[in-house]
Design a protein around this motif. Structure first.
Motif, PDB file in Angstrom:
ATOM      1  N   GLN A   1       0.816  -1.205   0.000  1.00 13.02           N
ATOM      2  CA  GLN A   1       0.000   0.000   0.000  1.00 13.02           C
ATOM      3  C   GLN A   1       0.855   1.262   0.000  1.00 13.02           C
ATOM      4  N   LEU A   2       2.000   1.218   0.680  1.00 10.94           N
ATOM      5  CA  LEU A   2       2.909   2.370   0.692  1.00 10.94           C
ATOM      6  C   LEU A   2       3.444   2.630  -0.709  1.00 10.94           C
ATOM      7  N   ARG A   3       3.837   1.568  -1.399  1.00 15.43           N
ATOM      8  CA  ARG A   3       4.347   1.707  -2.762  1.00 15.43           C
ATOM      9  C   ARG A   3       3.260   2.246  -3.688  1.00 15.43           C
ATOM     10  N   TRP A   4       2.037   1.720  -3.550  1.00 10.95           N
ATOM     11  CA  TRP A   4       0.942   2.193  -4.392  1.00 10.95           C
ATOM     12  C   TRP A   4       0.588   3.647  -4.090  1.00 10.95           C
ATOM     13  N   ALA A   5       0.629   4.022  -2.812  1.00  7.30           N
ATOM     14  CA  ALA A   5       0.309   5.407  -2.444  1.00  7.30           C
ATOM     15  C   ALA A   5       1.314   6.369  -3.064  1.00  7.30           C
ATOM     16  N   ARG A   6       2.594   6.024  -3.002  1.00  5.60           N
ATOM     17  CA  ARG A   6       3.607   6.895  -3.609  1.00  5.60           C
ATOM     18  C   ARG A   6       3.384   7.044  -5.106  1.00  5.60           C
ATOM     19  N   SER A   7       3.105   5.926  -5.789  1.00  6.28           N
ATOM     20  CA  SER A   7       2.905   6.008  -7.234  1.00  6.28           C
ATOM     21  C   SER A   7       1.653   6.815  -7.579  1.00  6.28           C
ATOM     22  N   THR A   8       0.610   6.684  -6.753  1.00  6.64           N
ATOM     23  CA  THR A   8      -0.618   7.450  -6.995  1.00  6.64           C
ATOM     24  C   THR A   8      -0.354   8.939  -6.857  1.00  6.64           C
ATOM     25  N   PHE A   9       0.336   9.334  -5.795  1.00  9.25           N
ATOM     26  CA  PHE A   9       0.650  10.745  -5.606  1.00  9.25           C
ATOM     27  C   PHE A   9       1.528  11.272  -6.739  1.00  9.25           C
ATOM     28  N   ARG A  10       2.488  10.454  -7.175  1.00 11.94           N
ATOM     29  CA  ARG A  10       3.397  10.898  -8.238  1.00 11.94           C
ATOM     30  C   ARG A  10       2.665  11.190  -9.539  1.00 11.94           C
ATOM     31  N   ASP A  11       1.682  10.357  -9.860  1.00  9.40           N
ATOM     32  CA  ASP A  11       0.991  10.518 -11.135  1.00  9.40           C
ATOM     33  C   ASP A  11      -0.251  11.390 -11.050  1.00  9.40           C
ATOM     34  N   THR A  12      -0.621  11.825  -9.842  1.00  9.22           N
ATOM     35  CA  THR A  12      -1.811  12.661  -9.706  1.00  9.22           C
ATOM     36  C   THR A  12      -1.649  13.984 -10.438  1.00  9.22           C
ATOM     37  N   LEU A  13      -0.484  14.619 -10.310  1.00  9.05           N
ATOM     38  CA  LEU A  13      -0.261  15.893 -10.993  1.00  9.05           C
ATOM     39  C   LEU A  13      -0.354  15.736 -12.503  1.00  9.05           C
ATOM     40  N   LEU A  14       0.186  14.627 -13.011  1.00 10.83           N
ATOM     41  CA  LEU A  14       0.088  14.367 -14.444  1.00 10.83           C
ATOM     42  C   LEU A  14      -1.361  14.159 -14.858  1.00 10.83           C
ATOM     43  N   ALA A  15      -2.122  13.497 -13.987  1.00 11.45           N
ATOM     44  CA  ALA A  15      -3.533  13.244 -14.292  1.00 11.45           C
ATOM     45  C   ALA A  15      -4.361  14.524 -14.243  1.00 11.45           C
ATOM     46  N   LEU A  16      -3.975  15.469 -13.374  1.00 16.10           N
ATOM     47  CA  LEU A  16      -4.737  16.713 -13.259  1.00 16.10           C
ATOM     48  C   LEU A  16      -4.788  17.469 -14.581  1.00 16.10           C
ATOM     49  N   ARG A  17      -3.737  17.366 -15.359  1.00 16.79           N
ATOM     50  CA  ARG A  17      -3.696  18.080 -16.641  1.00 16.79           C
ATOM     51  C   ARG A  17      -4.694  17.513 -17.637  1.00 16.79           C
ATOM     52  N   LEU A  18      -5.137  16.288 -17.392  1.00 13.10           N
ATOM     53  CA  LEU A  18      -6.085  15.649 -18.306  1.00 13.10           C
ATOM     54  C   LEU A  18      -7.528  16.042 -18.023  1.00 13.10           C
ATOM     55  N   LEU A  19      -7.809  16.448 -16.787  1.00 12.89           N
ATOM     56  CA  LEU A  19      -9.188  16.599 -16.337  1.00 12.89           C
ATOM     57  C   LEU A  19     -10.023  17.569 -17.167  1.00 12.89           C
ATOM     58  N   PRO A  20      -9.474  18.721 -17.617  1.00 11.04           N
ATOM     59  CA  PRO A  20     -10.313  19.633 -18.413  1.00 11.04           C
ATOM     60  C   PRO A  20     -10.891  18.990 -19.674  1.00 11.04           C
ATOM     61  N   GLY A  21     -10.219  17.987 -20.215  1.00  8.17           N
ATOM     62  CA  GLY A  21     -10.703  17.342 -21.424  1.00  8.17           C
ATOM     63  C   GLY A  21     -11.559  16.125 -21.173  1.00  8.17           C
ATOM     64  N   LEU A  22     -11.797  15.793 -19.902  1.00  2.44           N
ATOM     65  CA  LEU A  22     -12.582  14.617 -19.539  1.00  2.44           C
ATOM     66  C   LEU A  22     -13.897  15.037 -18.901  1.00  2.44           C
ATOM     67  N   ASP A  23     -14.766  14.084 -18.673  1.00  6.43           N
ATOM     68  CA  ASP A  23     -16.045  14.374 -18.036  1.00  6.43           C
ATOM     69  C   ASP A  23     -15.838  14.908 -16.624  1.00  6.43           C
ATOM     70  N   ARG A  24     -16.767  15.738 -16.177  1.00  5.97           N
ATOM     71  CA  ARG A  24     -16.652  16.358 -14.851  1.00  5.97           C
ATOM     72  C   ARG A  24     -16.618  15.330 -13.736  1.00  5.97           C
ATOM     73  N   TYR A  25     -17.215  14.171 -13.996  1.00  5.95           N
ATOM     74  CA  TYR A  25     -17.174  13.141 -12.953  1.00  5.95           C
ATOM     75  C   TYR A  25     -15.750  12.749 -12.620  1.00  5.95           C
ATOM     76  N   LEU A  26     -14.856  12.730 -13.614  1.00  4.44           N
ATOM     77  CA  LEU A  26     -13.472  12.349 -13.359  1.00  4.44           C
ATOM     78  C   LEU A  26     -12.786  13.344 -12.431  1.00  4.44           C
ATOM     79  N   THR A  27     -13.187  14.626 -12.517  1.00  2.00           N
ATOM     80  CA  THR A  27     -12.660  15.621 -11.580  1.00  2.00           C
ATOM     81  C   THR A  27     -13.144  15.318 -10.166  1.00  2.00           C
ATOM     82  N   LEU A  28     -14.436  14.990 -10.047  1.00  2.00           N
ATOM     83  CA  LEU A  28     -14.980  14.603  -8.739  1.00  2.00           C
ATOM     84  C   LEU A  28     -14.282  13.350  -8.223  1.00  2.00           C
ATOM     85  N   ASP A  29     -13.968  12.431  -9.112  1.00  2.00           N
ATOM     86  CA  ASP A  29     -13.289  11.189  -8.729  1.00  2.00           C
ATOM     87  C   ASP A  29     -11.921  11.499  -8.112  1.00  2.00           C
TER      88      ASP A  29
END
Length: 450
Positions: A278-306
Motif C-alpha cells: 500500500q505504501l508503494r501504491w500510495a507513492r505512485s498514486t501521488f506521483r501521477d496525480t499531478l500528471l492526471a490533473l492536466r487531463l481533467l479539463p478534457g474529460l467528463d466532470r465526474y473524473l474531476t470529482l473522482d
C-alpha cells in the motif's frame, strides 16, 4: 463546543457530504453499460488479432509461476498467441527451470533470461521491443487467467480509439486469512465501482498490472516515455501500470474495464507485506496525480470529482480523526459526533455494497474502516512525505545468477552450453522470430545493471 470538537465535527461532516456525493455518483455510473465484450463479434478466424503475452518474473515460487503459465497456455483464443516469460535475474532460476521445461514443445513460448535484476518495467520492455503482436497483454507471474480472458479483452479493443483495457481482479488466495478476504473485497470495489464508473467515460485511471492489454501501436509510441519516467530527477520504477495508463490518456486514447475478463492474483496474507504494498501504491498514486490533473479539463466532470474524492476525502477524514483523538486526549471527552458519523457511513456503505454484489460477506468489510483510519491514513501521510523513495519494499534479496551480460532468448526452454562452454540458446531449432527478438531486446536493456 470547544475548538477541537468543532474541527472534528466540521471535517467529518464535510467528508460525509463529499463521500455521499462521490460514492453515490460512482455507484450510478458503475452500473453495467451496453458495450458488448463478447468475442462472438469476431466472425472469422482471420479477423482475430495476434496477441503477445508478457510475463515478467522475479524470484517467483515455481508452483505459482506454473499456474500462471498454464492459465495462459490454456486460453480459448483462436488468434495467434505468443508468450514471453522474462526472468528478471531471479536468484532461484534453477528452481524455475522445471517450470520452463514443461513448455519445451510449445512453440508459442519464448523465455528471456536477464542476467541482472532490472525491475519489472525494464523486464516488460525487454520483451515488448522484441514482440510483434497487434496487442500486448501484461500479466503478473502470480496471476492466473480465466480461459476466455484474452478473447474478451481483445473483443473490447476492436475500437481503434481504445489504447488499453483491464480485466476484473480477484484474490486467488482469498480463503487463506481474514486479511486476504478483506483485500478480495477491496479489489471488487476497486474494479466494479471505481474502474467501472471511470470506464463509463473511457478513462480508467489505472489499468492494473496483473491483467492489462495494450494496443501495440499506441504502446510503441509511448514506450520511450514509459521507460524513462523520472521523479525529482531520479528513475521511477514502480507504479508502472498507473503511469502507462496516464500516458495513454494523455496521448488521447481511451482506457477501458472489462468486468467479465476475470484474473485471480495472489495478495498479501500478512499485514506487513500488505502495508508495504500500500505504501508503494500510495507513492505512485501521488506521483501521477499531478500528471492526471492536466487531463481533467478534457474529460467528463465526474473524473474531476473522482480525483477530488480520492485525494481530498482521506485528508478530511484524517483531520476529523486527529481532532477527535486530540479531544479525547486533552479533555477526556469522546468525540461522539465524529464516531457516530463514521460508523453510520460505514454501515450504509457496506449495506449498499452487499446489495449491489448480492453477497452477505461485504458486511464484514466494515473491518476495513479501522484499517483505513489507523493504518492506511498514517501510511499515506508518510508516503506523501517520502515521495522520492523508489524502493519496492517487497523485493526479496537473492543471489543473482552469473553468466553472460546479455539477455538469453530461449525458444526451446531447455538451456544447453554452446561450443565455448558458456550459456547459449537452447536447442538447434531456434526460430527466425527468436533471432529477431534477440536483436531487438539486447540494445539498451541492461545498461543500468552492467
Amino acid at each position: 463546543m470547544d475548538p477541537l470538537t468543532t474541527a472534528s465535527t466540521v471535517a467529518v461532516s464535510c467528508y460525509a457530504l463529499l463521500s455521499t456525493v462521490y460514492k453515490g455518483m460512482q455507484a450510478v455510473y458503475a452500473q453495467p453499460g451496453h458495450v458488448a465484450s463478447s468475442s462472438d463479434d469476431l466472425l472469422a478466424f482471420d479477423l482475430w488479432p495476434s496477441v503477445d503475452v508478457i510475463i515478467p518474473c522475479y524470484n517467483e515460487e515455481p508452483r505459482t509461476l506454473s499456474a500462471c503459465l498454464a492459465s495462459v497456455a490454456n486460453q480459448e483464443y483462436a488468434g495467434k498467441l505468443h508468450v514471453y516469460v522474462v526472468d528478471d535475474g531471479s536468484g532461484n532460476r534453477n528452481a524455475l527451470m522445471p517450470v520452463h521445461h514443461a513448455y519445451v514443445d510449445d512453440p508459442r513460448f519464448t523465455f528471456i533470461q536477464l542476467p541482472h535484476n532490472v525491475g519489472k518495467r525494464k523486464a516488460q520492455i525487454a520483451a515488448i521491443r522484441g514482440s510483434s503482436g497487434d496487442f500486448v497483454l501484461s500479466v503478473d507471474s502470480d496471476t492466473t487467467l480465466e480461459p476466455d480472458v484474452i478473447a474478451k479483452l481483445t473483443a473490447r479493443m476492436r475500437d481503434p480509439a481504445i489504447g488499453a483495457a483491464m480485466g476484473q481482479l480477484t484474490a486467488s488466495n482469498r480463503s487463506d486469512t481474514w486479511l486476504t478476504r478483506l483485500i478480495d473485497m477491496e479489489y471488487w470495489l476497486a474494479c466494479n465501482e471505481e474502474r467501472a464508473a471511470q470506464a463509463r467515460f473511457g478513462a480508467v485511471m489505472c489499468c492494473c498490472g496483473p491483467c492489462a492489454m495494450y494496443r501495440r501501436s499506441c504502446l510503441m509510441s509511448l514506450l520511450d516515455q514509459y521507460e524513462t519516467q523520472l521523479f525529482r530527477g531520479k528513475p521511477s520504477d514502480f507504479g508502472e501500470d498507473r503511469h502507462l495508463t496516464i500516458l495513454m490518456l494523455k496521448a488521447g486514447f481511451r482506457t477501458e474495464y472489462v468486468p467479465d475478463a476475470v484474473a485471480a492474483t495472489v495478495v498479501p496474507d500478512k499485514m506487513g507485506p500488505y502495508l508495504r504494498q500500500q505504501l508503494r501504491w500510495a507513492r505512485s498514486t501521488f506521483r501521477d496525480t499531478l500528471l492526471a490533473l492536466r487531463l481533467l479539463p478534457g474529460l467528463d466532470r465526474y473524473l474531476t470529482l473522482d480525483v477530488i474524492g480520492q485525494n481530498v476525502g482521506p485528508l478530511l477524514l484524517a483531520v476529523a480523526v486527529l481532532a477527535g483523538l486530540a479531544e479525547l486526549a486533552l479533555t477526556d471527552t469522546a468525540p461522539w459526533p465524529t464516531a457516530i458519523i463514521i460508523a453510520g457511513m460505514t454501515i450504509i456503505r457496506c449495506t449498499v455494497i452487499a446489495f449491489r454484489a448480492r453477497q452477505v460477506r461485504f458486511f464484514g468489510f466494515s473491518l476495513h474502516t479501522f484499517i483505513n483510519i489507523f493504518l492506511l491514513l498514517p501510511l499515506k501521510a508518510y508516503a506523501l512525505c517520502t515521495l522520492s523513495n523508489s524502493d519496492w519494499l517487497s523485493r526479496k534479496n537473492a543471489i543473482q545468477p552469473h553468466g553472460s551480460k546479455k539477455p538469453i532468448i530461449v525458444a526451446n526452454p531447455i538451456t544447453r552450453a554452446n561450443g565455448t562452454g558458456s550459456p547459449g540458446i537452447a536447442g538447434s531449432n531456434r526460430t527466425d522470430r527468436s533471432r529477431d527478438s534477440a536483436q531487438l531486446v539486447e540494445p539498451g536493456v541492461l545498461h543500468s545493471s552492467e
